[in-house]
Design an enzyme around this catalytic site. Structure first.
Site, PDB file in Angstrom:
ATOM      1  N   GLU A 233       7.515  -9.232  14.179  1.00  0.00           N
ATOM      2  CA  GLU A 233       6.922  -9.812  15.383  1.00  0.00           C
ATOM      3  C   GLU A 233       6.798 -11.323  15.253  1.00  0.00           C
ATOM      4  OE1 GLU A 233       4.658  -5.935  14.494  1.00  0.00           O
ATOM      5  OE2 GLU A 233       5.729  -7.473  13.405  1.00  0.00           O
TER       6      GLU A 233
ATOM      7  N   ARG B  99       0.826  -1.214   0.000  1.00  0.00           N
ATOM      8  CA  ARG B  99       0.000   0.000   0.000  1.00  0.00           C
ATOM      9  C   ARG B  99       0.856   1.259   0.000  1.00  0.00           C
ATOM     10  NH1 ARG B  99      -2.348  -3.848   2.910  1.00  0.00           N
ATOM     11  NH2 ARG B  99      -1.253  -3.153   4.761  1.00  0.00           N
TER      12      ARG B  99
END
Length: 184
Positions: free
Chosen positions: A109, A72
């Site tokens: 993560e 994006r």
């Protein structure tokens, strides 16, 4: 419009309120317990997209190029570059570019990821303004800025539509001016 003004609903102009109203919350995506902030409806709305592009382009300053982070960030970055009157360079995932100048692997993560910079697009000594749709933990943004530094570019700023302030991404970009249109 300043970030501080965005925090006060009485000071938010209607264009910004319209943009904010289009940001969609998607619970439990991409995994249970995560609240995903989806900006796709913002990109699909011509007025909102123009507002985002114009506001971020005003922060590009003396940059020679806008660098959009996959995926994006490409869309937002291309619009920002067009309004600012500079070129745009995509930073991609591996295997998407025919000729690669440099790559950088970094921790996420949930594992690791790699980003690549296309060859012959960012010259040493050039000034780059990095753009992504959302700044969360900052790992991808930090890796992109490091990748550009490895290529000899100076990162003169980072712009994002939405910053998830509680996740600490801004801290990972120490020394870089961070511009977010919304901070949650």
């Amino acid at each position: 419009m300043s970030e501080a003004a965005l925090a006060d609903p009485d000071d938010v102009d209607p264009g910004f309120e319209h943009v904010r109203s289009l940001i969609r919350d998607v619970p439990d995506y991409p995994q249970p317990g995560v609240l995903f902030r989806d900006l796709t409806p913002v990109l699909a709305d011509a007025e909102a997209f123009a507002t985002v592009a114009t506001e971020l382009a005003a922060r590009v300053g003396l940059a020679d190029v806008v660098v959009g982070i996959e995926a994006r960030g490409f869309l937002v970055g291309a619009a920002v570059a067009l309004v600012a009157g500079v070129g745009v360079v995509p930073v991609r995932k591996p295997g998407k570019l025919p000729v690669v100048a440099a790559s950088r692997t970094y921790e996420l993560e949930y594992g690791t990821a790699t980003l690549e910079l296309p060859a012959d697009t960012v010259r040493p000594g050039s000034k780059a303004f990095v753009v992504d749709d959302v700044l969360a933990t900052g790992g991808t943004a930090e890796a992109t800025c490091a990748l550009l530094a490895d290529a000899g570019a100076e990162v003169v700023g980072f712009g994002t539509v939405l910053e998830l302030a509680g996740l600490g991404g801004r801290e990972r970009l120490a020394g870089i001016d961070v511009h977010s249109l919304f901070r949650l």
